[in-house]
Design a protein around this motif. Sequence first.
Motif, PDB file in Angstrom:
ATOM      1  N   LEU A  94       0.822  -1.220   0.000  1.00  0.00           N
ATOM      2  CA  LEU A  94       0.000   0.000   0.000  1.00  0.00           C
ATOM      3  C   LEU A  94       0.849   1.260   0.000  1.00  0.00           C
ATOM      4  O   LEU A  94       0.434   2.288  -0.534  1.00  0.00           O
ATOM      5  CB  LEU A  94      -0.934   0.004   1.209  1.00  0.00           C
ATOM      6  CG  LEU A  94      -2.308  -0.632   1.045  1.00  0.00           C
ATOM      7  CD1 LEU A  94      -3.138  -0.458   2.299  1.00  0.00           C
ATOM      8  CD2 LEU A  94      -3.052  -0.025  -0.141  1.00  0.00           C
ATOM      9  N   GLU A  95       1.998   1.204   0.615  1.00  0.00           N
ATOM     10  CA  GLU A  95       2.884   2.368   0.656  1.00  0.00           C
ATOM     11  C   GLU A  95       3.239   2.846  -0.746  1.00  0.00           C
ATOM     12  O   GLU A  95       3.484   4.027  -0.972  1.00  0.00           O
ATOM     13  CB  GLU A  95       4.173   2.039   1.435  1.00  0.00           C
ATOM     14  CG  GLU A  95       3.977   1.861   2.927  1.00  0.00           C
ATOM     15  CD  GLU A  95       3.501   3.138   3.606  1.00  0.00           C
ATOM     16  OE1 GLU A  95       3.934   4.233   3.188  1.00  0.00           O
ATOM     17  OE2 GLU A  95       2.672   3.038   4.533  1.00  0.00           O
ATOM     18  N   GLU A  96       3.262   1.920  -1.693  1.00  0.00           N
ATOM     19  CA  GLU A  96       3.664   2.249  -3.059  1.00  0.00           C
ATOM     20  C   GLU A  96       2.555   2.965  -3.841  1.00  0.00           C
ATOM     21  O   GLU A  96       2.816   3.609  -4.846  1.00  0.00           O
ATOM     22  CB  GLU A  96       4.064   0.972  -3.819  1.00  0.00           C
ATOM     23  CG  GLU A  96       5.264   0.249  -3.209  1.00  0.00           C
ATOM     24  CD  GLU A  96       5.599  -1.029  -3.965  1.00  0.00           C
ATOM     25  OE1 GLU A  96       5.035  -1.224  -5.078  1.00  0.00           O
ATOM     26  OE2 GLU A  96       6.403  -1.821  -3.459  1.00  0.00           O
ATOM     27  N   ILE A  97       1.306   2.831  -3.388  1.00  0.00           N
ATOM     28  CA  ILE A  97       0.198   3.379  -4.185  1.00  0.00           C
ATOM     29  C   ILE A  97      -0.638   4.426  -3.455  1.00  0.00           C
ATOM     30  O   ILE A  97      -1.431   5.123  -4.088  1.00  0.00           O
ATOM     31  CB  ILE A  97      -0.749   2.250  -4.664  1.00  0.00           C
ATOM     32  CG1 ILE A  97      -1.399   1.547  -3.455  1.00  0.00           C
ATOM     33  CG2 ILE A  97      -0.038   1.266  -5.555  1.00  0.00           C
ATOM     34  CD1 ILE A  97      -2.533   0.632  -3.830  1.00  0.00           C
ATOM     35  N   LYS A  98      -0.462   4.583  -2.144  1.00  0.00           N
ATOM     36  CA  LYS A  98      -1.427   5.389  -1.395  1.00  0.00           C
ATOM     37  C   LYS A  98      -1.398   6.879  -1.717  1.00  0.00           C
ATOM     38  O   LYS A  98      -2.345   7.591  -1.405  1.00  0.00           O
ATOM     39  CB  LYS A  98      -1.262   5.169   0.110  1.00  0.00           C
ATOM     40  CG  LYS A  98       0.001   5.719   0.719  1.00  0.00           C
ATOM     41  CD  LYS A  98      -0.006   5.455   2.217  1.00  0.00           C
ATOM     42  CE  LYS A  98       1.158   6.125   2.929  1.00  0.00           C
ATOM     43  NZ  LYS A  98       1.102   5.875   4.382  1.00  0.00           N
ATOM     44  N   GLN A  99      -0.323   7.350  -2.353  1.00  0.00           N
ATOM     45  CA  GLN A  99      -0.264   8.773  -2.728  1.00  0.00           C
ATOM     46  C   GLN A  99      -0.865   9.052  -4.102  1.00  0.00           C
ATOM     47  O   GLN A  99      -0.884  10.195  -4.556  1.00  0.00           O
ATOM     48  CB  GLN A  99       1.202   9.246  -2.720  1.00  0.00           C
ATOM     49  CG  GLN A  99       1.899   9.126  -1.373  1.00  0.00           C
ATOM     50  CD  GLN A  99       1.170   9.871  -0.269  1.00  0.00           C
ATOM     51  OE1 GLN A  99       0.608  10.943  -0.491  1.00  0.00           O
ATOM     52  NE2 GLN A  99       1.154   9.305   0.926  1.00  0.00           N
ATOM     53  N   HIS A 100      -1.359   8.029  -4.759  1.00  0.00           N
ATOM     54  CA  HIS A 100      -1.909   8.221  -6.101  1.00  0.00           C
ATOM     55  C   HIS A 100      -3.136   9.133  -6.043  1.00  0.00           C
ATOM     56  O   HIS A 100      -4.014   8.959  -5.197  1.00  0.00           O
ATOM     57  CB  HIS A 100      -2.301   6.874  -6.711  1.00  0.00           C
ATOM     58  CG  HIS A 100      -2.509   6.923  -8.187  1.00  0.00           C
ATOM     59  ND1 HIS A 100      -3.621   7.491  -8.764  1.00  0.00           N
ATOM     60  CD2 HIS A 100      -1.726   6.498  -9.220  1.00  0.00           C
ATOM     61  CE1 HIS A 100      -3.543   7.405 -10.069  1.00  0.00           C
ATOM     62  NE2 HIS A 100      -2.402   6.791 -10.383  1.00  0.00           N
ATOM     63  N   PRO A 101      -3.228  10.121  -6.949  1.00  0.00           N
ATOM     64  CA  PRO A 101      -4.345  11.072  -6.940  1.00  0.00           C
ATOM     65  C   PRO A 101      -5.727  10.408  -7.021  1.00  0.00           C
ATOM     66  O   PRO A 101      -6.707  10.918  -6.465  1.00  0.00           O
ATOM     67  CB  PRO A 101      -4.088  11.942  -8.177  1.00  0.00           C
ATOM     68  CG  PRO A 101      -2.625  11.822  -8.432  1.00  0.00           C
ATOM     69  CD  PRO A 101      -2.231  10.453  -7.993  1.00  0.00           C
ATOM     70  N   ALA A 102      -5.804   9.272  -7.716  1.00  0.00           N
ATOM     71  CA  ALA A 102      -7.103   8.604  -7.871  1.00  0.00           C
ATOM     72  C   ALA A 102      -7.633   8.064  -6.551  1.00  0.00           C
ATOM     73  O   ALA A 102      -8.837   7.793  -6.429  1.00  0.00           O
ATOM     74  CB  ALA A 102      -6.987   7.465  -8.885  1.00  0.00           C
ATOM     75  N   LEU A 103      -6.765   7.919  -5.568  1.00  0.00           N
ATOM     76  CA  LEU A 103      -7.182   7.395  -4.267  1.00  0.00           C
ATOM     77  C   LEU A 103      -7.482   8.499  -3.254  1.00  0.00           C
ATOM     78  O   LEU A 103      -7.827   8.217  -2.113  1.00  0.00           O
ATOM     79  CB  LEU A 103      -6.111   6.447  -3.704  1.00  0.00           C
ATOM     80  CG  LEU A 103      -5.855   5.178  -4.530  1.00  0.00           C
ATOM     81  CD1 LEU A 103      -4.746   4.352  -3.906  1.00  0.00           C
ATOM     82  CD2 LEU A 103      -7.121   4.356  -4.660  1.00  0.00           C
ATOM     83  N   THR A 104      -7.338   9.751  -3.681  1.00  0.00           N
ATOM     84  CA  THR A 104      -7.669  10.871  -2.800  1.00  0.00           C
ATOM     85  C   THR A 104      -9.162  10.837  -2.465  1.00  0.00           C
ATOM     86  O   THR A 104     -10.008  10.738  -3.350  1.00  0.00           O
ATOM     87  CB  THR A 104      -7.327  12.212  -3.483  1.00  0.00           C
ATOM     88  OG1 THR A 104      -5.940  12.216  -3.810  1.00  0.00           O
ATOM     89  CG2 THR A 104      -7.623  13.381  -2.558  1.00  0.00           C
TER      90      THR A 104
END
Length: 427
Positions: free
Chosen positions: A367-377
């Motif tokens: 999750l650390e690798e993807i949690k900053q993705h704008p689509a997950l905001t």
Amino acid sequence: MSLPGNESDKKVEKLVDHIFRHQSGRLVSTLTRIFGTSRLDLAEEIVQDTLLKALQQWSFGGIPENPVAWLVQVAKNRALDLLRRETLFQSKSSELLQAFAVQEAVANKKHNSQLSIEILDDELSMIFMACHPSISRESRIALTLKTIGGFGVSEIARAFLTKEATIAQRLVRAKRRIIEENIKFELPDTSEMSKRLDSVLEVLYLMFNEGYTAHSGENLVRKDLCDEAIRLGQMLVQHQATNLPKSYALMALMFFQAARLPARQDEAGELFLLSEQNRLLWDKKLISLGFLCLEQSASGEEITEYHLQASIAACHAAVTSYELTDWQQIVTLYDQLLRLNPSPIVALNRVVAIAKSQGADKAILQLEEIKQHPALTNYYLLPATLGYLWQQLGDKQKALSYYQEALACNCSEPERRFLMKKLALEK
């Protein structure tokens, strides 16, 4: 014994609504073929007037022996009246009579399979026109629900928690684009079919997903959208031009997911996770149809997202308990799905499978690798998943923090109540 007034009216309304869902698309499609795409509003008006007439007359005179045949006859007469008044359309009279002879034969069950295919051709031509890639995604969905599904503007607005004026504008823009782009009312030829079919499948997939997991509002599930997506998908697999493997793959996915609907909520509308669902409530007939469609989707060499998502759903449908789930197989399928669609949503779903097969600590690293993705905001499932993972590792403070973060995001009311229960348990 006759029904009391109010009860009789309700029975009539229920029947008309049911018929409208299943017959209006046929009538609108045939009329649009005859009048032309620029007169789509006229075709809809004729069918709408027919349904209103049914509501009025059936409430007083009773429901006719063959309601569908009655509607076809009234719609035909209404259309003929309009043709007589408009010089431009007078040459269309014979075409209309011929087309409605087919409709009447089908309604009276005096037809062969070829006549049914003629009607299906019209409905599928309408679907492909409404789902043309030149039309925006939101407008494609609205136009399909309106013209083929018989959904009113207010119903579509309620389903998507959108203002009626917004839906009305989407419909206006879609119809304008059809005229400006000269989008044909026809089935694409063989060379274009696969690409054009992708746009149709996307609309049905989004329609089903919106029904299966509403993104906000009081209801977690809007079953009418799920049912409509499945009904339209069944049209695709019934026609030799559109029964491609990817059509069957999407149908398999929708059947597997729809089978779980009876177990997703209790009578009070409270949410049950997959691990908590009573699998005895899962619809066995829909699961069987899912496996049948999955088998039929295996022909050919193309592997689509629908194939992989259906295979993941099949892993759940194939076992009698949550504990027997083959999580490693699901991770492998998600790996393939990520190569086709490297989206953060797919990656987030994969993390849940990793947590089950390899442990919560490994999942958190992923999750650390993807949690900053704008689509997950502001996507509540990201912090909710982190809350669940830290809960598994025994860190109550971090779990509480993430569940609180999830509550601050957009979600449906059943999902919000579910998160509140999680918070209460952790405190």
